[in-house]
Design a protein around this motif. Structure first.
Motif, PDB file in Angstrom:
ATOM      1  N   ASN A  57      51.073  30.472  37.496  1.00 26.09           N
ATOM      2  CA  ASN A  57      51.315  31.877  37.181  1.00 26.09           C
ATOM      3  C   ASN A  57      50.718  32.208  35.823  1.00 26.09           C
ATOM      4  O   ASN A  57      49.708  32.873  35.701  1.00 26.09           O
ATOM      5  N   ALA A  58      51.419  31.760  34.837  1.00 21.82           N
ATOM      6  CA  ALA A  58      50.982  31.962  33.465  1.00 21.82           C
ATOM      7  C   ALA A  58      51.294  30.670  32.735  1.00 21.82           C
ATOM      8  O   ALA A  58      52.381  30.146  32.877  1.00 21.82           O
ATOM      9  N   PHE A  59      50.333  30.144  31.995  1.00 22.21           N
ATOM     10  CA  PHE A  59      50.558  28.851  31.372  1.00 22.21           C
ATOM     11  C   PHE A  59      49.611  28.623  30.223  1.00 22.21           C
ATOM     12  O   PHE A  59      48.629  29.324  30.062  1.00 22.21           O
ATOM     13  N   ILE A  60      49.943  27.638  29.436  1.00 27.53           N
ATOM     14  CA  ILE A  60      49.070  27.182  28.365  1.00 27.53           C
ATOM     15  C   ILE A  60      48.248  26.033  28.908  1.00 27.53           C
ATOM     16  O   ILE A  60      48.788  25.114  29.516  1.00 27.53           O
ATOM     17  N   LYS A  61      46.960  26.061  28.648  1.00 24.04           N
ATOM     18  CA  LYS A  61      46.113  24.914  28.973  1.00 24.04           C
ATOM     19  C   LYS A  61      45.396  24.480  27.707  1.00 24.04           C
ATOM     20  O   LYS A  61      44.761  25.301  27.046  1.00 24.04           O
ATOM     21  N   PHE A  71      47.112  32.012  30.561  1.00 25.70           N
ATOM     22  CA  PHE A  71      46.995  32.890  31.717  1.00 25.70           C
ATOM     23  C   PHE A  71      48.116  33.925  31.657  1.00 25.70           C
ATOM     24  O   PHE A  71      49.290  33.579  31.575  1.00 25.70           O
ATOM     25  N   SER A  72      47.744  35.188  31.697  1.00 24.78           N
ATOM     26  CA  SER A  72      48.723  36.266  31.604  1.00 24.78           C
ATOM     27  C   SER A  72      49.023  36.812  32.987  1.00 24.78           C
ATOM     28  O   SER A  72      48.120  37.268  33.691  1.00 24.78           O
ATOM     29  N   VAL A 102      42.227  34.033  26.949  1.00 20.32           N
ATOM     30  CA  VAL A 102      43.189  34.570  27.910  1.00 20.32           C
ATOM     31  C   VAL A 102      42.495  34.869  29.226  1.00 20.32           C
ATOM     32  O   VAL A 102      41.379  35.386  29.234  1.00 20.32           O
ATOM     33  N   GLU A 103      43.152  34.550  30.316  1.00 21.89           N
ATOM     34  CA  GLU A 103      42.684  34.949  31.639  1.00 21.89           C
ATOM     35  C   GLU A 103      43.822  35.655  32.368  1.00 21.89           C
ATOM     36  O   GLU A 103      44.992  35.333  32.172  1.00 21.89           O
ATOM     37  N   GLN A 104      43.462  36.624  33.202  1.00 21.26           N
ATOM     38  CA  GLN A 104      44.447  37.377  33.964  1.00 21.26           C
ATOM     39  C   GLN A 104      44.932  36.556  35.146  1.00 21.26           C
ATOM     40  O   GLN A 104      44.129  36.046  35.926  1.00 21.26           O
ATOM     41  N   GLY A 105      46.247  36.422  35.287  1.00 19.52           N
ATOM     42  CA  GLY A 105      46.805  35.724  36.429  1.00 19.52           C
ATOM     43  C   GLY A 105      46.887  36.624  37.651  1.00 19.52           C
ATOM     44  O   GLY A 105      46.693  37.838  37.572  1.00 19.52           O
TER      45      GLY A 105
END
Length: 745
Positions: A57-61, A71-72, A102-105
């Motif tokens: 979903n949304a996470f730190i990589k 990921f937002s 940032v990438e859109q989820g």
């Protein structure tokens, strides 16, 4: 909750870890169940697409090179959450902002709740979860480095993604990411104090800004897919009508036309079990034109000769006006709050003031037209576009097409203006039904006329406010609301002056119309604030007391600790009032400057505004708004200032000019040639101040809009001697006429 240390109360499911990334990356997911709006980050200097992404979903990589990707999951509507929310994570992670991307989820209901953009709640609800996410990742990385060195983690410090031990040795996050991925997520995480912030509180550019200004694909209108055709829809020309027949022979012969057919059957079948759907979309048949371009589709649509019949009575603005007046004069109200004995207090009052305030329908006027992509196949339903409520929209599409929720794949694009309009995914639902029938990938695009003629509008509302004064004190207050359609977006009974007046009552009544209505920017309060704050100024004049002091005295009566219904803080409200008085030069301006004051609370934020009006060419002109905001910690001052200014100017513009009138069930204005928006030269200077109190952040996308109309109305009264009770104010130009002596002066 303390800003220093938070117990990790999120479930294990909120933290998703994966150590099998190509190159050994660390993934930490976080549940943005509180986020309403997304923000953006800088364009990557590395090829992020080459990394092995898992479906989260949304996470730190964190990659081996130290780059951090967030990921937002929530829609970005221009409120800048896609920048500010990652700033919160990056702050606690202690990574250099230049290394964050940032990438859109996509929509993922398995791992997220409330993937919504609305209500100015993203930062407020995401605050704790986002900080814990960043801090947990940081602690795991430090623990991995400490283990490699054979030291205690407490001996290590971190700055911008570099871990240093007591001996001065250093390791970057990328150096220890593999080991960190093997560790347990910590249960308690230390959080930074505001005085330690390096990223938050610093003006930071929108991470999509380069793409926005260079026109690179970001928005729904930019989306294209192989084999895609464009759709334009012919809808009923007025509310309350339905299609009888149509002749498409001329349209079919036009260049680029692929097909013409009707939709509506699936919607009507779905509405039998989900009648709520018809409150946002007509169940009449609609004629769909498919073509190779939007121009060809829209041109062919105009060539269709359709016949419509009247199902329900067509409505007009004049009729609505009479109905709302009758509601206010009647007794069919629902009481939302009742304190003390209002009737008795009025009977005993020395003075009584009663006034009625009126507001019109308003469209949302989004810059980007409504649009959505849909490709319905046997395997899945692929949806892409600008939507504020992806989960709700996917649910509607699932029900409409009779498909399992797991088959709906929805991707969110950046939104070119929402203001509540894109909370209602009728355009996405139409796109899905069209693709299902056409068996093709389809891009549905509305024209400006499509959205203004068959839109979802802010409802017309009237407020009647009555106050009683006894022995120099306000002892009674009665607020009545009459609204076209549901009053759920009209009135909030527990905001100021609730709790400030012993005998206090709030009543609502609504008229059901076939005109579709819904939330508009700053729902509940966008007109109520103007009405109430204008009323308090006039009440102070009746009582012959200072306008500011009246408000402060009323706030002294509020005891939130004794009434849990009270949602605002009297102390925080007093602070914004006193600061606005100081910063605006209230009462000290030259004689040619006329000022109007307001204070208001909504979307969890306290605001005070002062409007400066001057006479130019014999007319009063709004020159400046001083705005003081208590929204707690300001994550990104640049974005916050933009939001304040945008809200104020929007509030001034619509209170002065905005109106959508109806005649025979049809809006009179169908494009911007007839619908009046504020112009650049009319936009006042906005001077913004934030209260620094170190408290957790609250909403900011909407709270500065509602008070603006009241500040202007009160300043206009000072300039002209006339009270304004009806928006838009320019609808009663005789009340904006400046006295001859002022023109001469």
């Amino acid at each position: 909750m303390s800003t220093n240390t938070l117990n990790n109360s999120l479930s294990r499911r909120s933290f998703l870890r994966n150590s099998s990334l190509a190159g050994g990356g660390l993934l930490i997911g976080f549940n943005l169940f509180q986020a309403c709006k997304p923000k953006v980050i800088q364009e990557p200097a590395i090829d992020l697409a080459s990394l092995d992404y898992n479906d989260f979903n949304a996470f730190i990589k964190i990659a081996d090179n130290g780059a951090v990707t967030i990921f937002s999951p929530n829609p970005e509507v221009g409120q800048n959450v896609k920048t500010s929310m990652p700033m919160i994570i990056a702050e606690e992670l202690d990574v250099a902002w230049k290394d964050v991307y940032v990438e859109q989820g996509i929509l993922d209901t398995n791992n997220y709740t409330r993937q919504v953009a609305g209500g100015s709640q993203s930062i407020r609800f995401g605050w704790d979860a986002l900080r814990q996410t960043g801090a947990a990742a940081k602690q795991m990385l430090v623990s991995a480095a400490a283990a490699r060195w054979g030291v205690d983690p407490s001996e290590c410090t971190v700055s911008e993604g570099v871990i240093t031990n007591a001996a001065g040795e250093t390791l970057g996050y990328g150096d220890v990411v593999k080991e960190a991925a093997q560790l347990e997520v910590p249960e308690n995480v230390p959080l930074k104090k505001p005085s330690e912030y390096k990223i938050m509180g610093k003006p930071t550019s929108n991470v999509d800004i380069n793409k926005i200004v260079t026109g690179k694909p970001l928005y729904g209108m930019d989306y294209k897919a192989e084999g895609m055709v464009y759709a334009s829809v012919l809808r009923p020309p007025a509310f309350g009508q339905k299609l009888i027949s149509y002749d498409d022979s001329e349209a079919r012969a036009m260049s680029g036309v692929v097909d013409i057919f009707t939709i509506g059957d699936k919607l009507r079948a779905f509405a039998e079990t989900n009648p709520r759907i018809t409150s946002i979309i007509s169940d009449s048949d609609k004629v769909v034109v498919l073509a190779n371009s939007t121009w060809e589709a829209m041109k062919a649509k105009k060539a269709i000769k359709a016949e419509w019949e009247e199902v329900t009575k067509p409505e007009s603005t004049e009729e609505h006006d009479k109905i709302l007046n009758n509601l206010l004069d009647g007794n069919k109200f629902t009481t939302q709050r009742s304190d003390g004995d209002v009737k008795k207090a009025f009977a005993e009052a020395d003075q009584i003031l009663e006034r009625t305030y009126e507001s019109p329908f308003l469209p949302h006027s989004c810059m980007e037209p409504m649009n959505f992509f849909a490709n319905v196949t046997d395997e899945k339903v692929h949806l892409v576009g600008p939507i504020q409520t992806p989960e709700g929209t996917a649910g509607f599409v699932s029900g409409l097409l009779g498909r399992d929720a797991e088959e709906i794949h929805l991707e969110m694009t950046r939104i070119g203006g929402g203001f509540g309009r894109r909370l209602y995914g009728n355009f996405a639902i139409e796109a899905a039904e069209i693709s299902d029938k056409a068996k093709k990938p389809v891009k549905l695009v509305y024209s400006r006329e499509d959205d203004m003629e068959d839109g979802i509008y802010r409802m017309s509302i009237k407020y009647r406010i009555k106050a009683g004064v006894k022995d120099g004190k306000v002892t009674a207050y009665h607020l009545k609301e009459a609204a076209v359609n549901s009053n759920m977006y009209g009135l909030v009974p527990n905001f100021f002056p609730a709790g400030a007046i012993a005998n206090y009552q709030v009543d609502t009544a609504a008229y059901s119309s076939n005109i579709t209505t819904g939330a508009w920017r700053a729902p509940y309060t966008n007109f109520l604030a103007s009405a109430e704050q204008s009323f308090f100024d006039e009440l102070a004049e009746l009582m012959e007391v200072d306008k500011i002091q009246l408000r402060l005295d009323l706030l002294d009566n509020v005891k939130p600790e004794e009434d849990e219904r009270i949602q605002y803080s009297p102390e925080r409200m007093k602070e914004v009032i006193k600061t606005a008085v100081e910063k605006s030069g209230w009462g000290t301006k030259p004689s040619h400057v006329y000022q109007g004051f307001v204070n208001y609370y909504c979307h969890n934020t306290h605001v005070a505004e002062v409007a400066d009006v001057e006479i130019e060419n014999g007319e009063p002109v709004v020159k400046k708004i001083t705005c003081v905001v208590d929204c707690g910690i300001v994550v990104n001052p640049l974005a916050a200032t933009n939001l304040v200014e945008g809200g104020v100017i929007d509030g001034v513009g619509h209170s002065m000019y905005g109106e959508l009138a109806f005649e025979n069930g049809k809006p009179i204005a169908t494009n911007f040639d007839r619908y009046r928006l504020i112009r650049m030269k009319e936009a006042p200077q906005v001077e913004t101040y934030f209260i620094e109190n170190g408290l957790s952040p609250t909403g900011l996308g909407e709270p500065t809009l509602p008070p603006a109309g009241g500040a202007v109305a009160n300043a206009m009264k000072a300039a002209t001697g006339n009270r304004l009770y009806k928006q838009p104010f320019t609808k009663t130009p005789e009340l904006l006429k400046v006295p001859e002596k002022e023109i001469i002066g």
